[in-house]
Design an enzyme around this catalytic site. Structure first.
Site, mmCIF file in Angstrom:
data_model
loop_
_atom_site.group_PDB
_atom_site.id
_atom_site.type_symbol
_atom_site.label_atom_id
_atom_site.label_comp_id
_atom_site.label_asym_id
_atom_site.label_seq_id
_atom_site.Cartn_x
_atom_site.Cartn_y
_atom_site.Cartn_z
ATOM 1 N N ASP A 1 24.784 108.094 31.123
ATOM 2 C CA ASP A 1 24.699 109.653 32.122
ATOM 3 C C ASP A 1 23.929 110.317 32.072
ATOM 4 O O ASP A 1 22.135 109.975 30.848
ATOM 5 C CB ASP A 1 26.077 110.003 30.928
ATOM 6 N N GLU B 1 25.231 111.985 26.469
ATOM 7 C CA GLU B 1 24.361 113.237 25.831
ATOM 8 C C GLU B 1 24.035 113.940 26.072
ATOM 9 O O GLU B 1 23.830 114.688 25.664
ATOM 10 C CB GLU B 1 23.137 111.504 25.971
#
Ligand SMILES: [Zn+2]
Length: 442
Positions: free
Chosen positions: A79, A146
């Site tokens: 991400d 994350e």
């Protein structure tokens, strides 16, 4: 453009954005990213076992020649953060087009951290193409969240590996960088290796007061009480502390430091006070020696002539290793000295991570590999002030190191999470080289 840079450009074009609000997430982009990896790295997908964790995270297993040895885990995340509202027009090149210009590849995720994820895949694909098999088993652990704390990605991966009784020899994740030492008087590049990360705690402070018309204001107002509290908190920081990490960092840097600082460190017992003073002056080093408190949200009032009955303050706190939550709350209570201000925990806190072992073989191997690929740099252990996925892996490993071979110049330091994120093509090649060396050296 090399095919490798072209692959990174394609990875940037898939906007795998993490949003705080799960309803805003576009999960299709993550599936598209998985498909892109499968298409681009056929050998990895042929020779490695690939598992999807929580549908969006990926775990690759590349079996080693010696199954008696504990595996090594390379972590990265899929991400990226969104483009901050109102800043899109500030980008020189659009953030999700993967444009190469001025010897850089531009876009969201070029630094944080698709360059590492793609770098790992490139290195493995190249090695597989040569018929290479690693000595010990390698895992690639690619979390998908994350940037929104990693609970559904890396945390689940670590728990899955733990449930399989896997103990890792080493975990390598993002975190440390290659920086120019000039700012601290070292005329060499420094590679920082994160061996611990600070914890986080968010508190809410609330003051209440009588409401009413602002034409007859009382002596005491909710906004006034919170304003006093902020001032007291900012002028009374928590005490500075030279943690074993900071001391280890300076021990590594010492031979390269200017004489005055070298003298102070050599006499730490005598001169701890002086060192704390020097390090407190700079915001970056200050954050390494104390638990910091930052006011981040302040809310009160709705109308210009109405006295608000309530004022609310959010404090974001980063905890040094060894610092507990009660200690911080007690400190704040004491310095604001106002029993009428309520203090509560706003979000579940995280204590600082354990400290990874710099006397381990794994650490020495990492430093040796850094020296091979980046000769002349000074490697130093470091405390991370931010959070990464790596904190979850202490469950299965005591040698968790945060090092990414990204050259982070002063000019580039605000680009990750900011505007005009970019990586130089030569640095991307170095990243791949570094992973190639490490995969061979293990
Ligand atoms: Zn990252």
């Amino acid at each position: 453009m090399s095919s490798m840079a072209d692959h990174l450009a394609k990875a940037i074009q898939i906007p795998t954005i993490s949003h705080q609000n799960p309803n805003e997430m576009d999960y299709k982009t993550f599936h598209k990213f998985h498909q892109f990896l499968a298409n681009t790295y056929p050998l990895c997908h042929k020779h490695m076992k690939v598992e999807k964790i929580n549908q969006l995270s990926l775990l690759y297993k590349w079996e080693g020649r010696d199954l008696q040895l504990n595996p090594i885990i390379f972590a990265a995340h899929i991400d990226v953060v969104p483009i901050a509202h109102g800043t899109l027009q500030d980008w020189t090149y659009p953030p999700f087009e993967g444009i190469v210009a001025e010897d850089y590849l531009w876009g969201r995720g070029t630094m944080d951290c698709k360059c590492f994820l793609i770098g790992l895949m490139e290195a493995a694909e190249a090695l597989l193409n040569q018929g290479f098999q690693p000595h010990r088993t390698i895992y690639f652990a690619f979390g998908h969240d994350e940037e929104v704390k990693g609970f559904n990605g890396a945390k689940q991966i670590a728990e899955l590996l733990a449930s399989r009784n896997i103990q890792a020899e080493m975990v390598i994740d993002e975190g440390g960088f290659i920086i120019n030492g000039a700012a601290i008087g070292i005329h060499k590049n420094i590679t920082t290796i994160g061996i611990c990360e600070k914890g986080t705690l968010t508190l809410q402070l609330q003051a209440t007061a009588q409401g009413g018309h602002s034409s007859i204001p009382p002596k005491r107002t909710a906004i006034g009480e919170i304003a006093k509290a902020i001032d007291r908190i900012q002028t009374h920081p928590l005490p500075a502390e030279l943690t074993p990490i900071t001391l280890a960092m300076f021990k590594s840097l010492m031979p390269h430091l200017p004489a005055a600082l070298r003298f102070a460190i050599k006499n730490t017992w005598l001169l701890a006070g002086i060192m704390k003073k020097i390090l407190s002056k700079n915001d970056v080093t200050n954050a390494l020696i104390r638990t910091t408190i930052a006011p981040t949200i302040l809310q009160s009032g709705t109308k210009e002539n109405v006295l608000p009955q309530e004022a609310r303050l959010i404090l974001n706190i980063r905890l040094l290793p060894g610092q507990n939550v009660d200690g911080v709350i007690n400190h704040i209570r004491k310095v604001i000295a106002n029993p009428e201000i309520g203090i509560e925990i706003y979000e579940a806190p995280f204590l600082a991570s354990p400290i990874s072992d710099i006397n381990s073989e794994a650490y020495h191997l990492l430093v040796k590999t850094i020296q091979e690929v980046f000769p002349g740099t000074v490697a130093a252990p470091n405390l991370l002030t931010g959070m990464t996925d790596s904190r979850f892996y202490y469950k299965i490993c005591k040698n968790v190191f945060r090092f990414s071979p990204l050259r982070l110049s002063n000019e580039d330091k605000d680009r990750p999470h900011g505007t005009n994120e970019r990586i130089s093509l030569s640095n991307f090649q170095e990243i791949i080289d570094f992973y190639l060396h490490l995969m061979k050296n293990i």
